[in-house]
Design a protein around this motif. Structure first.
Motif, PDB file in Angstrom:
ATOM      1  N   VAL A 132       0.858  -1.189   0.000  1.00  0.00           N
ATOM      2  CA  VAL A 132       0.000   0.000   0.000  1.00  0.00           C
ATOM      3  C   VAL A 132       0.894   1.238   0.000  1.00  0.00           C
ATOM      4  O   VAL A 132       1.730   1.411   0.895  1.00  0.00           O
ATOM      5  CB  VAL A 132      -0.941   0.017   1.218  1.00  0.00           C
ATOM      6  CG1 VAL A 132      -1.710   1.334   1.284  1.00  0.00           C
ATOM      7  CG2 VAL A 132      -1.910  -1.157   1.162  1.00  0.00           C
ATOM      8  N   PHE A 133       0.720   2.082  -1.006  1.00  0.00           N
ATOM      9  CA  PHE A 133       1.472   3.323  -1.122  1.00  0.00           C
ATOM     10  C   PHE A 133       0.511   4.420  -1.578  1.00  0.00           C
ATOM     11  O   PHE A 133      -0.261   4.214  -2.529  1.00  0.00           O
ATOM     12  CB  PHE A 133       2.619   3.182  -2.138  1.00  0.00           C
ATOM     13  CG  PHE A 133       3.566   2.055  -1.839  1.00  0.00           C
ATOM     14  CD1 PHE A 133       4.589   2.214  -0.918  1.00  0.00           C
ATOM     15  CD2 PHE A 133       3.418   0.825  -2.471  1.00  0.00           C
ATOM     16  CE1 PHE A 133       5.455   1.170  -0.634  1.00  0.00           C
ATOM     17  CE2 PHE A 133       4.280  -0.220  -2.203  1.00  0.00           C
ATOM     18  CZ  PHE A 133       5.304  -0.051  -1.277  1.00  0.00           C
ATOM     19  N   ASP A 134       0.574   5.562  -0.910  1.00  0.00           N
ATOM     20  CA  ASP A 134      -0.245   6.718  -1.285  1.00  0.00           C
ATOM     21  C   ASP A 134      -1.726   6.329  -1.398  1.00  0.00           C
ATOM     22  O   ASP A 134      -2.420   6.729  -2.337  1.00  0.00           O
ATOM     23  CB  ASP A 134       0.263   7.310  -2.602  1.00  0.00           C
ATOM     24  CG  ASP A 134      -0.336   8.682  -2.888  1.00  0.00           C
ATOM     25  OD1 ASP A 134      -0.686   9.385  -1.929  1.00  0.00           O
ATOM     26  OD2 ASP A 134      -0.476   9.029  -4.074  1.00  0.00           O
ATOM     27  N   ASN A 135      -2.199   5.528  -0.418  1.00  0.00           N
ATOM     28  CA  ASN A 135      -3.603   5.096  -0.371  1.00  0.00           C
ATOM     29  C   ASN A 135      -4.040   4.336  -1.625  1.00  0.00           C
ATOM     30  O   ASN A 135      -5.178   4.473  -2.089  1.00  0.00           O
ATOM     31  CB  ASN A 135      -4.541   6.301  -0.147  1.00  0.00           C
ATOM     32  CG  ASN A 135      -4.594   6.704   1.301  1.00  0.00           C
ATOM     33  OD1 ASN A 135      -4.891   5.876   2.172  1.00  0.00           O
ATOM     34  ND2 ASN A 135      -4.287   7.948   1.589  1.00  0.00           N
ATOM     35  N   LYS A 136      -3.137   3.552  -2.169  1.00  0.00           N
ATOM     36  CA  LYS A 136      -3.453   2.686  -3.307  1.00  0.00           C
ATOM     37  C   LYS A 136      -2.860   1.306  -3.072  1.00  0.00           C
ATOM     38  O   LYS A 136      -1.797   1.175  -2.459  1.00  0.00           O
ATOM     39  CB  LYS A 136      -2.914   3.294  -4.606  1.00  0.00           C
ATOM     40  CG  LYS A 136      -3.604   4.583  -5.030  1.00  0.00           C
ATOM     41  CD  LYS A 136      -3.022   5.124  -6.318  1.00  0.00           C
ATOM     42  CE  LYS A 136      -1.625   5.674  -6.142  1.00  0.00           C
ATOM     43  NZ  LYS A 136      -1.604   6.902  -5.323  1.00  0.00           N
ATOM     44  N   VAL A 151      -2.439  -1.314 -10.156  1.00  0.00           N
ATOM     45  CA  VAL A 151      -2.715  -0.507  -8.968  1.00  0.00           C
ATOM     46  C   VAL A 151      -4.213  -0.207  -8.886  1.00  0.00           C
ATOM     47  O   VAL A 151      -4.849   0.118  -9.905  1.00  0.00           O
ATOM     48  CB  VAL A 151      -1.925   0.818  -9.014  1.00  0.00           C
ATOM     49  CG1 VAL A 151      -2.147   1.620  -7.735  1.00  0.00           C
ATOM     50  CG2 VAL A 151      -0.431   0.549  -9.220  1.00  0.00           C
ATOM     51  N   TYR A 152      -4.759  -0.318  -7.663  1.00  0.00           N
ATOM     52  CA  TYR A 152      -6.186  -0.068  -7.427  1.00  0.00           C
ATOM     53  C   TYR A 152      -6.360   0.981  -6.336  1.00  0.00           C
ATOM     54  O   TYR A 152      -5.599   1.011  -5.361  1.00  0.00           O
ATOM     55  CB  TYR A 152      -6.896  -1.360  -7.027  1.00  0.00           C
ATOM     56  CG  TYR A 152      -7.074  -2.307  -8.190  1.00  0.00           C
ATOM     57  CD1 TYR A 152      -8.260  -2.336  -8.914  1.00  0.00           C
ATOM     58  CD2 TYR A 152      -6.037  -3.139  -8.578  1.00  0.00           C
ATOM     59  CE1 TYR A 152      -8.412  -3.180 -10.002  1.00  0.00           C
ATOM     60  CE2 TYR A 152      -6.172  -3.991  -9.664  1.00  0.00           C
ATOM     61  CZ  TYR A 152      -7.368  -4.001 -10.372  1.00  0.00           C
ATOM     62  OH  TYR A 152      -7.512  -4.832 -11.451  1.00  0.00           O
ATOM     63  N   VAL A 229       9.001   5.487 -12.036  1.00  0.00           N
ATOM     64  CA  VAL A 229       7.599   5.824 -12.297  1.00  0.00           C
ATOM     65  C   VAL A 229       7.083   6.577 -11.080  1.00  0.00           C
ATOM     66  O   VAL A 229       6.922   6.002  -9.998  1.00  0.00           O
ATOM     67  CB  VAL A 229       6.749   4.570 -12.547  1.00  0.00           C
ATOM     68  CG1 VAL A 229       5.278   4.955 -12.737  1.00  0.00           C
ATOM     69  CG2 VAL A 229       7.263   3.800 -13.748  1.00  0.00           C
ATOM     70  N   ALA A 230       6.854   7.879 -11.242  1.00  0.00           N
ATOM     71  CA  ALA A 230       6.349   8.704 -10.142  1.00  0.00           C
ATOM     72  C   ALA A 230       4.827   8.696 -10.163  1.00  0.00           C
ATOM     73  O   ALA A 230       4.198   8.588 -11.225  1.00  0.00           O
ATOM     74  CB  ALA A 230       6.872  10.131 -10.269  1.00  0.00           C
ATOM     75  N   PHE A 231       4.228   8.799  -8.967  1.00  0.00           N
ATOM     76  CA  PHE A 231       2.764   8.831  -8.887  1.00  0.00           C
ATOM     77  C   PHE A 231       2.306   9.749  -7.760  1.00  0.00           C
ATOM     78  O   PHE A 231       3.015   9.983  -6.785  1.00  0.00           O
ATOM     79  CB  PHE A 231       2.190   7.423  -8.691  1.00  0.00           C
ATOM     80  CG  PHE A 231       2.782   6.649  -7.541  1.00  0.00           C
ATOM     81  CD1 PHE A 231       2.391   6.879  -6.230  1.00  0.00           C
ATOM     82  CD2 PHE A 231       3.750   5.677  -7.773  1.00  0.00           C
ATOM     83  CE1 PHE A 231       2.935   6.165  -5.170  1.00  0.00           C
ATOM     84  CE2 PHE A 231       4.306   4.960  -6.722  1.00  0.00           C
ATOM     85  CZ  PHE A 231       3.896   5.198  -5.414  1.00  0.00           C
ATOM     86  N   SER A 232       1.099  10.272  -7.941  1.00  0.00           N
ATOM     87  CA  SER A 232       0.439  11.079  -6.925  1.00  0.00           C
ATOM     88  C   SER A 232      -1.055  10.963  -7.149  1.00  0.00           C
ATOM     89  O   SER A 232      -1.542  11.227  -8.255  1.00  0.00           O
ATOM     90  CB  SER A 232       0.872  12.547  -7.030  1.00  0.00           C
ATOM     91  OG  SER A 232       0.184  13.336  -6.072  1.00  0.00           O
ATOM     92  N   GLY A 233      -1.765  10.523  -6.117  1.00  0.00           N
ATOM     93  CA  GLY A 233      -3.188  10.268  -6.306  1.00  0.00           C
ATOM     94  C   GLY A 233      -3.366   9.167  -7.335  1.00  0.00           C
ATOM     95  O   GLY A 233      -2.682   8.152  -7.299  1.00  0.00           O
ATOM     96  N   ASN A 234      -4.271   9.395  -8.273  1.00  0.00           N
ATOM     97  CA  ASN A 234      -4.495   8.410  -9.335  1.00  0.00           C
ATOM     98  C   ASN A 234      -3.667   8.689 -10.584  1.00  0.00           C
ATOM     99  O   ASN A 234      -3.875   8.053 -11.618  1.00  0.00           O
ATOM    100  CB  ASN A 234      -5.979   8.376  -9.713  1.00  0.00           C
ATOM    101  CG  ASN A 234      -6.843   7.797  -8.612  1.00  0.00           C
ATOM    102  OD1 ASN A 234      -6.355   7.096  -7.729  1.00  0.00           O
ATOM    103  ND2 ASN A 234      -8.135   8.101  -8.648  1.00  0.00           N
TER     104      ASN A 234
END
Length: 249
Positions: A132-136, A151-152, A229-234
């Motif tokens: 689980v990372f960044d609420n995903k 990712v979900y 691969v950077a992510f933030s939110g969805n």
């Protein structure tokens, strides 16, 4: 006369018996064969018993897929992972896992969210790691030489699929472009089949992986590239080149 009548009766009875036997044989040979062709095959469903159903933490699940299988059943098991929390909500995540080897797609095993299968296959052959990372919820599957990450979010929506992202981005791997100067048969496009499955690292805002374009190499040779691969939110950024990967580095 009476003797002749008795013989005739016996002959008629024997003829009737013979006709009956012939009819029975014809029925079984032809009619039953047709019924076997038209009748659906009977499928025996493998039932997962209560003794093979487990309520586990994500840590317990990780230990199981890393080889600690002495306390679970041989064959089919069901794990309900009870500590996956996204956006403050407990998410219904479960795994139908076969404690053995499955060499082809099985229509039951895999990862489930809200009883919907989101990743196919789960066994000693097909591993699915979670985090689980960044609420995903991240599911990393390093299988078949084609590692993938899906990712979900907390709504059970798939918000990322690495294989799909690579197909859309059509990135030319800089390391592969260098190697292709002396190996023209090398496909220089970044695909999940060219990723080293043991190179993945996940963090709170992104994950990295390495490519590998050589099965044999000499120390110091360029064999691939590192990507982030950077992510933030969805939102997920297309894989970004970070650096070259050298042989034995």
């Amino acid at each position: 006369m009476k003797g002749e009548k008795i013989r005739l009766v016996i002959i008629y009875i024997l003829i009737a018996v013979i006709i009956g036997l012939v009819g029975y044989l014809i029925y079984n040979f032809f009619i039953n064969k047709d019924e076997e062709k038209t009748s659906p095959a009977t499928v025996t469903e493998n039932v997962i018993t209560e003794d093979c159903t487990f309520d586990v933490t994500s840590g317990d699940y990780s230990a199981i897929i890393n080889g600690q299988t002495s306390n679970i059943c041989g064959g089919f098991n069901k794990f309900t992972i009870n500590d996956v929390v996204l956006d403050g909500k407990n998410i219904d995540v479960s795994v139908i896992y076969y404690n053995g080897n499955i060499t082809s797609d099985d229509d039951r095993t895999g990862m489930y969210i809200d009883d919907k299968r989101v990743v196919k296959n789960a066994s000693k052959d097909y591993l699915n790691h979670i985090g689980v990372f960044d609420n995903k919820l991240f599911i990393f599957s390093p299988n078949d030489g084609k590692p993938n990450v899906v990712v979900y979010n907390s709504l059970g929506e798939r918000v990322y699929d690495l294989e799909t992202a690579l197909a859309q981005a059509k990135i030319t791997d800089p390391a592969f472009a260098e190697i292709a100067k002396t190996n023209t048969s090398l496909d220089t496009t970044l695909k999940n089949s060219s990723i080293n499955s043991s190179s993945f690292n996940f963090g709170p805002t992104g994950f990295t992986f390495n490519t590998n374009g050589k099965s044999e190499c000499q120390a110091g040779e360029i064999i691939g590239s590192t990507y982030n691969v950077a992510f933030s939110g969805n939102n997920f950024v297309a894989p970004q080149f970070v650096s070259y990967v050298n042989c034995n580095s």
